[in-house]
Design an enzyme around this catalytic site. Sequence first.
Site, PDB file in Angstrom:
ATOM      1  N   SER A 144      29.203   2.517   7.187  1.00  0.00           N
ATOM      2  CA  SER A 144      27.947   2.312   7.924  1.00  0.00           C
ATOM      3  C   SER A 144      28.265   1.767   9.305  1.00  0.00           C
ATOM      4  O   SER A 144      29.231   1.006   9.474  1.00  0.00           O
ATOM      5  CB  SER A 144      27.050   1.304   7.189  1.00  0.00           C
ATOM      6  OG  SER A 144      25.954   0.940   8.007  1.00  0.00           O
ATOM      7  N   TYR A 158      26.082  -6.766   3.381  1.00  0.00           N
ATOM      8  CA  TYR A 158      26.227  -5.299   3.356  1.00  0.00           C
ATOM      9  C   TYR A 158      27.224  -4.846   4.433  1.00  0.00           C
ATOM     10  O   TYR A 158      28.136  -4.046   4.167  1.00  0.00           O
ATOM     11  CB  TYR A 158      24.849  -4.678   3.600  1.00  0.00           C
ATOM     12  CG  TYR A 158      24.831  -3.185   3.821  1.00  0.00           C
ATOM     13  CD1 TYR A 158      24.847  -2.304   2.745  1.00  0.00           C
ATOM     14  CD2 TYR A 158      24.759  -2.644   5.111  1.00  0.00           C
ATOM     15  CE1 TYR A 158      24.806  -0.938   2.948  1.00  0.00           C
ATOM     16  CE2 TYR A 158      24.720  -1.283   5.329  1.00  0.00           C
ATOM     17  CZ  TYR A 158      24.740  -0.424   4.240  1.00  0.00           C
ATOM     18  OH  TYR A 158      24.703   0.930   4.448  1.00  0.00           O
TER      19      TYR A 158
HETATM   20  P1  NAP Z   1      19.423   6.073  -1.071  1.00  0.00           P
HETATM   21  O1  NAP Z   1      18.540   7.121  -0.499  1.00  0.00           O
HETATM   22  O2  NAP Z   1      18.859   4.735  -1.417  1.00  0.00           O
HETATM   23  O3  NAP Z   1      20.161   6.687  -2.357  1.00  0.00           O
HETATM   24  C1  NAP Z   1      21.068   5.878  -3.043  1.00  0.00           C
HETATM   25  C2  NAP Z   1      21.770   6.674  -4.111  1.00  0.00           C
HETATM   26  O4  NAP Z   1      22.767   5.811  -4.712  1.00  0.00           O
HETATM   27  C3  NAP Z   1      20.852   7.108  -5.233  1.00  0.00           C
HETATM   28  O5  NAP Z   1      21.316   8.347  -5.713  1.00  0.00           O
HETATM   29  C4  NAP Z   1      21.051   6.018  -6.274  1.00  0.00           C
HETATM   30  O6  NAP Z   1      20.805   6.437  -7.614  1.00  0.00           O
HETATM   31  C5  NAP Z   1      22.526   5.739  -6.108  1.00  0.00           C
HETATM   32  N1  NAP Z   1      22.973   4.427  -6.590  1.00  0.00           N
HETATM   33  C6  NAP Z   1      22.470   3.210  -6.303  1.00  0.00           C
HETATM   34  N2  NAP Z   1      23.159   2.255  -6.956  1.00  0.00           N
HETATM   35  C7  NAP Z   1      24.120   2.898  -7.661  1.00  0.00           C
HETATM   36  C8  NAP Z   1      25.128   2.475  -8.553  1.00  0.00           C
HETATM   37  N3  NAP Z   1      25.315   1.175  -8.841  1.00  0.00           N
HETATM   38  N4  NAP Z   1      25.919   3.417  -9.129  1.00  0.00           N
HETATM   39  C9  NAP Z   1      25.737   4.741  -8.874  1.00  0.00           C
HETATM   40  N5  NAP Z   1      24.795   5.192  -8.028  1.00  0.00           N
HETATM   41  C10 NAP Z   1      24.002   4.276  -7.441  1.00  0.00           C
HETATM   42  O7  NAP Z   1      20.670   5.755  -0.074  1.00  0.00           O
HETATM   43  P2  NAP Z   1      21.194   6.529   1.227  1.00  0.00           P
HETATM   44  O8  NAP Z   1      20.455   6.024   2.403  1.00  0.00           O
HETATM   45  O9  NAP Z   1      21.295   7.976   0.985  1.00  0.00           O
HETATM   46  O10 NAP Z   1      22.660   5.875   1.328  1.00  0.00           O
HETATM   47  C11 NAP Z   1      23.805   6.545   0.856  1.00  0.00           C
HETATM   48  C12 NAP Z   1      25.011   5.824   1.453  1.00  0.00           C
HETATM   49  O11 NAP Z   1      24.932   5.836   2.868  1.00  0.00           O
HETATM   50  C13 NAP Z   1      25.136   4.353   1.052  1.00  0.00           C
HETATM   51  O12 NAP Z   1      26.490   4.022   0.846  1.00  0.00           O
HETATM   52  C14 NAP Z   1      24.610   3.626   2.262  1.00  0.00           C
HETATM   53  O13 NAP Z   1      25.119   2.321   2.375  1.00  0.00           O
HETATM   54  C15 NAP Z   1      25.109   4.531   3.366  1.00  0.00           C
HETATM   55  N6  NAP Z   1      24.373   4.404   4.621  1.00  0.00           N
HETATM   56  C16 NAP Z   1      23.045   4.675   4.680  1.00  0.00           C
HETATM   57  C17 NAP Z   1      22.395   4.513   5.909  1.00  0.00           C
HETATM   58  C18 NAP Z   1      20.918   4.783   6.061  1.00  0.00           C
HETATM   59  O14 NAP Z   1      20.364   4.376   7.112  1.00  0.00           O
HETATM   60  N7  NAP Z   1      20.265   5.441   5.113  1.00  0.00           N
HETATM   61  C19 NAP Z   1      23.114   4.090   7.023  1.00  0.00           C
HETATM   62  C20 NAP Z   1      24.460   3.835   6.914  1.00  0.00           C
HETATM   63  C21 NAP Z   1      25.094   3.993   5.714  1.00  0.00           C
HETATM   64  P3  NAP Z   1      19.365   6.133  -8.322  1.00  0.00           P
HETATM   65  O15 NAP Z   1      18.383   7.019  -7.645  1.00  0.00           O
HETATM   66  O16 NAP Z   1      19.595   6.477  -9.735  1.00  0.00           O
HETATM   67  O17 NAP Z   1      19.107   4.677  -8.086  1.00  0.00           O
END
Ligand code: NAP
Length: 253
Positions: A144, A158
């Site tokens: 991130s 985080y």
């Molecule tokens: P999201 O929409 O909240 O989706 C999270 C995913 O992770 C879901 O499939 C969820 O499954 C799964 N998950 C959560 N806890 C878990 C666990 N303990 N074991 C296995 N799976 C788990 O998140 P996102 O925004 O796509 O983020 C994906 C990645 O990108 C993360 O690493 C996040 O830190 C990183 N990121 C995101 C952003 C942003 O702005 N969105 C920015 C920088 C980095 P369930 O649906 O079953 O809960």
Amino acid sequence: MAKRGVLIVTGGSRGIGAATCRLAAARGFAVVVNYAANEAAATALAGEIEAGGGRALAVRADVGSEPDVLALFEAADRFGPLAGLVNNAGVVDAPARVEAMSLDRLDRMFRINLTGSFLCAREAILRLSLERGGPGGTIVNVSSAAAKLGGAGSYVDYAAAKGAIDTMTVGLAREVADVGIRVCAVRPGIIDTEIHASGGWATRVAEVGASLPMGRAGTADEVAQAILWLLSDEASYSTGAILDVSGARAILP
Ligand code: NAP
């Protein structure tokens, strides 16, 4: 259609992970769609990929649980030979200052965002390493921009976990470079997914989007495109590389 082996995408059921699963399936990977709780979203995505002629398998596993991770990789083994891993599963918590962070919060933050990536990387290396009879392959970690910004006032925990992911990417890349495994990362900026709502800040994208350098947040597809490039043969000499996909947010060292 699936000619490129199995790709495990942790947290593959929603957001960036789901976009990565769709694109990976279109590029010929058999995709393991890992999820933690939302079975409906994971099975719907796997069904969508299969209906489109791809191969996909939804597997529940908490990446912070070692028995769950072992079971995830065993399910993937039954699905086909492993080709790669996207360490994407990640969580945020409610915005808080460090003096208000409980041990439970810190344990969860580091267990899912950091330890989980190590456990999955370990299992992937055991299967991919040329030294162990594997075919080689690629690991892409999802870091991130917070790793560089630090998350002051809301997400220092985080951001620190993601900073450790950056360090792990570089160190592990060097460790396994000679056994046929590349290790890279993407460093997304603010991306329009449900993660913000799950951390209790549902309006984040609407609030800050216009103030970002490109005047908008990024999309999950834009991050997935970068992940798929790092997974591809076009990136064959890129390892230890961390690609900012942040619309110029936090691009300075
Ligand atoms: P999201 O929409 O909240 O989706 C999270 C995913 O992770 C879901 O499939 C969820 O499954 C799964 N998950 C959560 N806890 C878990 C666990 N303990 N074991 C296995 N799976 C788990 O998140 P996102 O925004 O796509 O983020 C994906 C990645 O990108 C993360 O690493 C996040 O830190 C990183 N990121 C995101 C952003 C942003 O702005 N969105 C920015 C920088 C980095 P369930 O649906 O079953 O809960």
